[in-house]
Scaffold this motif. Structure first.
Motif, PDB file in Angstrom:
ATOM      1  N   MET A 177       0.840  -1.200   0.000  1.00  0.00           N
ATOM      2  CA  MET A 177       0.000   0.000   0.000  1.00  0.00           C
ATOM      3  C   MET A 177       0.876   1.252   0.000  1.00  0.00           C
ATOM      4  SD  MET A 177      -2.915   1.024   2.703  1.00  0.00           S
ATOM      5  CE  MET A 177      -1.770   1.190   4.039  1.00  0.00           C
ATOM      6  N   ILE A 178       0.602   2.167  -0.866  1.00  0.00           N
ATOM      7  CA  ILE A 178       1.389   3.402  -0.944  1.00  0.00           C
ATOM      8  C   ILE A 178       0.963   4.356   0.153  1.00  0.00           C
ATOM      9  CG2 ILE A 178       1.882   5.415  -2.374  1.00  0.00           C
ATOM     10  CD1 ILE A 178       1.424   3.541  -4.779  1.00  0.00           C
ATOM     11  N   ARG A 204      -0.771  11.926   0.455  1.00  0.00           N
ATOM     12  CA  ARG A 204      -2.175  11.607   0.207  1.00  0.00           C
ATOM     13  C   ARG A 204      -3.028  11.797   1.463  1.00  0.00           C
ATOM     14  NH1 ARG A 204      -1.681   6.322  -1.726  1.00  0.00           N
ATOM     15  NH2 ARG A 204      -1.189   7.288  -3.697  1.00  0.00           N
ATOM     16  N   ARG A 205      -2.447  11.365   2.577  1.00  0.00           N
ATOM     17  CA  ARG A 205      -3.225  11.450   3.801  1.00  0.00           C
ATOM     18  C   ARG A 205      -3.581  12.882   4.158  1.00  0.00           C
ATOM     19  NH1 ARG A 205      -5.724  10.350   6.345  1.00  0.00           N
ATOM     20  NH2 ARG A 205      -5.061  10.000   8.478  1.00  0.00           N
ATOM     21  N   PHE A 234      -3.723  15.387   2.246  1.00  0.00           N
ATOM     22  CA  PHE A 234      -4.654  15.938   1.268  1.00  0.00           C
ATOM     23  C   PHE A 234      -6.082  15.503   1.584  1.00  0.00           C
ATOM     24  CE2 PHE A 234      -6.413  17.452  -2.498  1.00  0.00           C
ATOM     25  CZ  PHE A 234      -7.123  16.449  -3.110  1.00  0.00           C
ATOM     26  N   LEU A 235      -6.209  14.215   1.849  1.00  0.00           N
ATOM     27  CA  LEU A 235      -7.550  13.726   2.144  1.00  0.00           C
ATOM     28  C   LEU A 235      -8.090  14.312   3.441  1.00  0.00           C
ATOM     29  CD1 LEU A 235      -7.101  10.085   0.989  1.00  0.00           C
ATOM     30  CD2 LEU A 235      -8.630  11.780   0.000  1.00  0.00           C
ATOM     31  N   ILE A 257      -9.652  17.530   2.725  1.00  0.00           N
ATOM     32  CA  ILE A 257     -11.004  17.399   2.164  1.00  0.00           C
ATOM     33  C   ILE A 257     -12.017  17.155   3.283  1.00  0.00           C
ATOM     34  CG2 ILE A 257     -12.521  15.880   0.835  1.00  0.00           C
ATOM     35  CD1 ILE A 257     -10.345  15.479  -1.126  1.00  0.00           C
ATOM     36  N   ALA A 258     -11.644  16.221   4.151  1.00  0.00           N
ATOM     37  CA  ALA A 258     -12.580  15.871   5.211  1.00  0.00           C
ATOM     38  C   ALA A 258     -12.901  17.069   6.073  1.00  0.00           C
ATOM     39  CB  ALA A 258     -11.993  14.750   6.060  1.00  0.00           C
ATOM     40  N   ALA A 299     -15.053  19.544   4.253  1.00  0.00           N
ATOM     41  CA  ALA A 299     -16.450  19.118   4.151  1.00  0.00           C
ATOM     42  C   ALA A 299     -17.174  19.366   5.469  1.00  0.00           C
ATOM     43  CB  ALA A 299     -16.507  17.632   3.805  1.00  0.00           C
ATOM     44  N   ASP A 316      -4.954  -0.623  -3.121  1.00  0.00           N
ATOM     45  CA  ASP A 316      -4.519   0.537  -2.325  1.00  0.00           C
ATOM     46  C   ASP A 316      -5.738   1.354  -1.881  1.00  0.00           C
ATOM     47  OD1 ASP A 316      -3.574   2.914  -1.308  1.00  0.00           O
ATOM     48  OD2 ASP A 316      -1.928   3.057  -2.759  1.00  0.00           O
ATOM     49  N   ILE A 323      -5.662   5.265  -2.476  1.00  0.00           N
ATOM     50  CA  ILE A 323      -6.060   5.749  -3.806  1.00  0.00           C
ATOM     51  C   ILE A 323      -7.588   5.692  -3.934  1.00  0.00           C
ATOM     52  CG2 ILE A 323      -6.019   5.154  -6.258  1.00  0.00           C
ATOM     53  CD1 ILE A 323      -3.066   4.423  -5.902  1.00  0.00           C
ATOM     54  N   VAL A 348      -9.884   5.992  -1.629  1.00  0.00           N
ATOM     55  CA  VAL A 348     -10.517   7.088  -0.890  1.00  0.00           C
ATOM     56  C   VAL A 348     -10.421   8.386  -1.683  1.00  0.00           C
ATOM     57  CG1 VAL A 348     -10.333   8.538   1.165  1.00  0.00           C
ATOM     58  CG2 VAL A 348     -10.142   6.073   1.376  1.00  0.00           C
ATOM     59  N   HIS A 349      -9.210   8.575  -2.232  1.00  0.00           N
ATOM     60  CA  HIS A 349      -8.963   9.784  -3.005  1.00  0.00           C
ATOM     61  C   HIS A 349      -9.855   9.847  -4.246  1.00  0.00           C
ATOM     62  CE1 HIS A 349      -5.439  12.494  -4.444  1.00  0.00           C
ATOM     63  NE2 HIS A 349      -6.556  13.135  -4.284  1.00  0.00           N
ATOM     64  N   PRO A 386      -7.551   0.721   6.737  1.00  0.00           N
ATOM     65  CA  PRO A 386      -7.241   1.376   8.011  1.00  0.00           C
ATOM     66  C   PRO A 386      -8.390   2.279   8.452  1.00  0.00           C
ATOM     67  CG  PRO A 386      -5.393   1.558   6.502  1.00  0.00           C
ATOM     68  CD  PRO A 386      -6.525   0.997   5.716  1.00  0.00           C
ATOM     69  N   ALA A 395      -8.421   5.126   9.791  1.00  0.00           N
ATOM     70  CA  ALA A 395      -8.260   6.541   9.421  1.00  0.00           C
ATOM     71  C   ALA A 395      -8.760   6.790   7.997  1.00  0.00           C
ATOM     72  CB  ALA A 395      -6.803   6.949   9.553  1.00  0.00           C
ATOM     73  N   ARG A 425     -12.477   6.716   7.945  1.00  0.00           N
ATOM     74  CA  ARG A 425     -12.985   7.988   8.440  1.00  0.00           C
ATOM     75  C   ARG A 425     -12.922   9.052   7.344  1.00  0.00           C
ATOM     76  NH1 ARG A 425      -9.867  11.965  12.236  1.00  0.00           N
ATOM     77  NH2 ARG A 425      -9.037  12.297  10.156  1.00  0.00           N
ATOM     78  N   ASP A 426     -11.790   9.061   6.601  1.00  0.00           N
ATOM     79  CA  ASP A 426     -11.668  10.043   5.515  1.00  0.00           C
ATOM     80  C   ASP A 426     -12.738   9.823   4.453  1.00  0.00           C
ATOM     81  OD1 ASP A 426      -9.533  11.119   6.815  1.00  0.00           O
ATOM     82  OD2 ASP A 426      -8.012  10.145   5.555  1.00  0.00           O
ATOM     83  N   ALA A 462     -15.972  11.035   5.758  1.00  0.00           N
ATOM     84  CA  ALA A 462     -16.025  12.498   5.754  1.00  0.00           C
ATOM     85  C   ALA A 462     -16.304  13.029   4.353  1.00  0.00           C
ATOM     86  CB  ALA A 462     -14.720  13.068   6.281  1.00  0.00           C
TER      87      ALA A 462
END
Lengths: 606, 435
Positions: free
Chosen positions: A1-2, A16-17, A19-20, A23-24, A27, B128, B131, B133-134, B161, B163, B166-167, B170
């Protein structure tokens, strides 16, 4: 997983985290809890009260007592089920009348009953009851002696001397044939509905009624409202379509979705019979209404009676009298058809009174929950504005209002408002909602200057106890100079509210007797001037919710022990004037007398 | 390059310097030195080396990509996007460039291309969840629903995960899809209970009209250690839940606590106004609604609520002021003009009322509230013919709207909605009831 953006061993900074997460958060923030500059809360404006600043509301000037049981009003109103209502006919309850059937000067009480969907055991069907006033605070059931025993889906009642024999008669509406009880003058009645041609159809659902001399010929005519075109044979079950749900609950259907009805007008033939003039008078031309309470008054002060009908979920209607035997419907144009937003409301009860003393009769209409009552102020010439918000009578929106009235319980010369409540869906008690099946009454005290304050809590248990009020009537049933209230509670025992004065305010009660005009003097207008107080009222049949109040007119006089002027405008056009009239008496006035015909001047009962 | 891979960045840099002294035209050495400079945060020098490398070897994917990363550090996003596109022209399925390009495109609001890039990335690396979620967030931005359900299903797997769940929740919540957000947020909260997730889940439950569940959740949460703003949000959410479960008195106390911690919470003011309205405290309610609108003057729904509440409290002047604000914010909203027209009419200002009402019916000829007011205003001004004409129009409209009313009634199980309270559209008109 990246986990991160990398290439050739170089870590990307904008992961990525993160960034997300952005967003959260965006929102969350943008849709709910945006922040802005701080600002102190404004101080709350307190409603006006009669009390001195900081001392809380002023005393009411009276106490209210529930005395139905001790008064002997042994009556159980039955209207279908009490835990669920399968059909709409079980929900509308019935009216009640204060009237002096034996002319002894004391108000008697007539309570209407309804029925059940299932046939009750033989001999146990609920029926109407007449209670004779024993003049000692108690009443005696005289239904059988008076020959008023009857069963069926009773709805409304109104009083008037249709045959001008000097005794007030009784008209009772039904889901089914209506009844006209002719008062025989000996304590008994004879039912003459069919022979008088006012029984209507056994298939129709009549609700409100009022005697009215619409053509001013000296004989009382009759207006009858109708609710919906309803039949058990094709009635839909609860929840069966969108009109049969409420707050997500399957409930009885209607009135929306059911076929609407029309109003009937019967002209008195002066021979004990009536003729249906609904069509030619224009009254019956108005379609699309679910008619409930009806009230008659001269709204434009032209001397001719107009008719206002509260309509459930449809525009309420105002028939203006053309003075030629016809009417024109102008509810919308005159501002009494819809809510302030132009929407239909669930009109139930109606009352008339000049609450601000400007010489024009105003209107009160009770509505459904999530609505508030309308207080239609007559701006002059029967052009109305709903001033419920400005007047402060829009505070209670959780109740379904029914019987209502303007009255002056503290005799201060200002008309207060009382209305009774109760929801139509017992099923509400199964869920947690902001409204419930049993509801308190509401009392607004008139503060003057067009303002009211809610004094329900101050009034105590007699008002705050929960009930299922429907019809209610106003009258000085114990002749103590204070107006009381009787309430016909759906599915329960009635309430009889006694108002005991705790002040020294003066009052007068006036009983009018027509000579050229109809004997009940219905439609006569009295102007009562005492000091700075100037009040008007009219003798009125029907009103409230399918009920009949005292035909005597009661005026509170505050500290005025003498009335400067009593001016009586009779339907015939005759005007009587009396000056320097003593307060605190039950005054009887016959049409055309230049002074009070002192047939009764009894003092207030201590 | 072996030194660089071993983390010996300084030594690697020296070696590349040596190579470039002897061979200044070595694109490979220029790229290697640029990577070292990137790691040492010497971005300007790195950029020069990557540019030089590309001059020597314009087709170098490595040079393009590392140059793109350097440009990102230098906040030259447009140039970085151009470099990343060149990388992907050569290697369309390169995962990291796909992701980083998507990030940059999203920052510029170019969600369509971002979603396309992430669609490829998701196909390349379906395992992944990051990716996924994104990608989900971008699709929600685009209001594209085709792949959303499958992405939610993927992200619901226990291997995701908490987290990331949760994302994803959201993102769904932000897109107004609370019902789908709830299971993901619930899973995240159950696996990793914390105050932040509890707030998010509570809000999602409220948005899905599950006020009782939100109340239970919040009652079992402790804002220990949280800042004033978070605690204020906590009390606000409890207040909303209580209001939606018909406890306006309890809700009022919670909202007042929230406002004592953070007086700038407009939503708390707005819902406080609702609760006070429920208790018949119209003057106080009007003040709270007005305050909410003053805190967020660009939010039309707050201004509308303030206008209605002021009107109900008989403060026509304030009602007009806030109704004017609504028409300014939403000039094409027929109901806003109708409201302002009605308020002018009730203030005996028919000259001001008429143009607003006429504007309302010009925008929406079927708006019976405006048609009704026109009939009333014309009647009041003595224009009986116009009054009758508009009355007749109203009668026709009422007929037309009867069927629509039935459908509305079916859909409104309870006039008090947690979701509506969250959105600030809480104040119903005076006549919202009726059987």
């Amino acid at each position: 997983m990246i986990q991160r953006a990398t290439f050739h061993g170089v870590h990307g900074r904008m992961g990525r985290r993160s960034f997300l997460k952005t967003i959260a958060e965006a929102a969350f923030v943008s849709s709910t809890l945006l922040l802005a500059k701080p600002r102190a809360l404004l101080a709350g404006q307190q409603p006006a009260t009669k009390g001195a600043p900081g001392t809380g509301p002023a005393p009411l000037g009276y106490s209210i007592h529930e005395i139905a049981e001790q008064a002997g009003l042994d009556f159980l109103q039955v209207s279908g089920g009490n835990k669920a209502k399968k059909y709409i006919v079980e929900t509308t309850g019935a009216g009640v009348a204060f009237f002096d059937y034996d002319q002894d000067g004391w108000l008697d009480i007539f309570l209407l009953n309804s029925a059940t969907l299932d046939a009750p055991p033989v001999g146990t069907a609920p029926g109407n009851k007449l209670f004779h006033n024993n003049r000692d605070g108690t009443f005696t059931d005289v239904t059988e002696q008076a020959r008023l025993a009857h069963t069926g889906w009773g709805q409304g009642v109104c009083v008037g001397d249709f045959n001008n024999d000097g005794f007030d008669d009784l008209y009772v509406t039904y889901w089914g044939e209506n009844l006209l009880y002719r008062n025989n003058g000996d304590g008994t009645f004879t039912e003459v509905g069919r022979q008088a041609h006012v029984a209507g159809s056994p298939q129709r659902w009549s609700t409100g009624c009022a005697f009215v001399d619409y053509d001013r010929d000296g004989w009382l005519d009759l207006v009858v409202t109708h609710y919906v075109d309803f039949s058990l044979s094709d009635a839909k079950d609860p929840g069966s379509n969108p009109y049969c749900t409420y707050r997500g609950l399957p409930v009885m259907c209607g009135p929306r979705g059911l076929k609407s009805e029309r109003t009937m007008l019967y002209r008195n033939n002066r021979d004990g019979t009536f003729t249906d003039v609904s069509r030619q008078s224009g009254i019956g031309a108005k379609e699309g209404t679910f008619g409930m309470g009806v009230v008659v008054a001269d709204f434009d002060n032209d001397g001719w009676p107009d008719i206002y009908i509260a309509s459930d979920s449809t525009p309420s209607v105002l028939f203006m009298n053309n003075q030629d035997g016809t009417f024109r419907e102008e509810g919308l144009l005159r501002g009494v058809a819809y809510s302030r937003e132009g929407r239909e409301e669930a009109g139930m009860g109606v009352a008339v009174g000049d609450y601000d003393g400007d010489g024009w009769l105003d209107l009160l209409k009770t509505n459904f929950s999530d609505e508030s009552p309308n207080l239609f102020h007559n701006d002059g010439k029967a052009l109305f504005t709903d001033v419920a918000a400005q007047a402060g009578v829009n505070r209670q929106t959780h109740f379904v209002g029914w019987g209502c009235g303007f009255f002056d319980p503290d005799n201060d010369g200002l008309l207060d408002i009382l209305y009774c409540n109760g929801h139509v869906y017992p099923e509400l008690d199964r869920i947690h909602a902001d409204t419930a099946y049993r509801q308190p009454r509401v009392l607004y005290r008139n503060l003057g200057a067009g303002l009211f304050e809610d004094v329900t809590a101050q009034a105590g248990d007699a008002l705050t106890s929960l009930g299922t009020g429907r019809g209610c009537a106003f009258g000085d049933f114990n002749n103590d100079g204070s107006v009381g209230v009787v309430i016909n509670n759906q599915g329960g025992a009635p309430s009889l509210l006694q108002f005991k004065q705790q002040n020294a305010h003066h009052w007068i009660s006036i009983k009018l007797r027509g000579v050229t005009s109809n004997r009940s003097a219905i439609g006569a207008r009295v102007r009562c001037v005492a000091g700075t107080l100037s009040q008007i009222d009219e003798v009125r049949s029907g009103g409230s919710y399918l009920s009949q109040s005292d035909l005597r007119l009661h005026f509170g006089l505050r500290d005025q022990s003498v009335i400067d002027l009593l001016e009586i405008h009779w339907p015939s056009g005759v005007v009587d004037r009396m000056e320097h009239v003593r307060a605190n008496q039950f005054l009887h006035v016959a049409e055309g007398s230049t002074r009070a015909a002192a047939t009764s001047t009894s003092r207030a009962k201590e | 390059m072996q030194l660089l891979r071993a983390g010996e960045v300084h030594q690697a840099l020296q070696q590349f310097d040596v190579v470039l002294k002897s061979n200044p035209h070595s694109a490979y050495a220029l790229i290697g030195r640029g990577v070292c400079e990137n790691q040492l945060q010497q971005y300007a020098a790195a950029a020069l080396d990557f540019k030089a490398a590309l001059h020597l070897d314009p087709a170098s994917v490595s040079a393009h990509y590392n140059y793109a990363l350097t440009l990102i550090r230098l906040h030259q996003e447009d140039a970085a996007i151009a470099q990343l596109r060149m990388v992907l022209n050569a290697q369309p399925e390169a995962l990291q460039p796909l992701y980083n390009l998507a990030v940059l495109l999203e920052a510029k609001g170019a969600y369509a291309e971002a979603a396309e890039r992430l669609r490829v990335a998701h196909r390349v690396a379906p395992e992944d969840p990051g990716i996924a979620v994104h990608f989900l967030a971008d699709l929600l931005h685009l209001d594209t629903h085709a792949e959303v359900a499958s992405l939610i299903a993927e992200l619901s797997a226990e291997s995701t995960p908490s987290a990331l769940q949760r994302d994803a929740g959201a993102a769904l919540l932000g897109a107004g899809r609370a019902a789908e957000a709830n299971p993901l947020l619930m899973a995240a909260y159950n696996r990793e209970p914390n105050f932040e997730t509890a707030l998010l889940l509570a809000r999602s439950l409220l948005a899905a009209d599950q006020a009782q569940a939100a109340l239970t959740l919040l009652s079992n949460s402790t804002p220990a250690g949280a800042g004033n703003e978070e605690v204020a949000q906590f009390h606000t959410l409890i207040g909303i839940a209580m209001a939606a479960t018909h406890d306006p008195r309890g809700a009022t106390a919670q909202l007042q606590t929230a406002l004592s911690l953070d007086p700038r919470l407009a939503i708390a003011q707005n819902v406080l106004g609702f609760c006070q309205t429920q208790q018949g405290q119209y003057v106080q309610a009007a003040e709270a609604y007005q305050e909410a609108s003053e805190l967020e003057p660009r939010r039309a729904v707050y201004a509308r609520d303030a206008a209605l509440a002021s009107s109900r409290a008989s403060d026509t002047a304030q009602a007009i002021r806030f109704a004017q604000r609504v028409t300014t914010l939403t000039p094409e909203d027929a109901a806003a003009h109708a409201l302002l027209g009605k308020l002018y009419a009730s203030a005996n200002q028919p000259r001001q009322a008429l143009p607003e009402l006429q504007r309302a019916v010009a925008i929406d000829p079927d708006l019976d509230a405006a048609v009704y007011q026109l009939a009333r205003v014309y009647q009041a001004t003595g224009d009986h013919a116009q009054a009758v004409a508009w009355s007749e129009k109203l009668a026709a409209l009422k007929q037309k709207h009867a069927a629509e009313f039935a459908q509305q009634k079916k859909n409104s199980a309870d006039p008090v909605h947690a979701a509506a309270l969250l959105g600030g559209g809480a104040l119903p008109a005076d006549d919202a009831g009726g059987p």
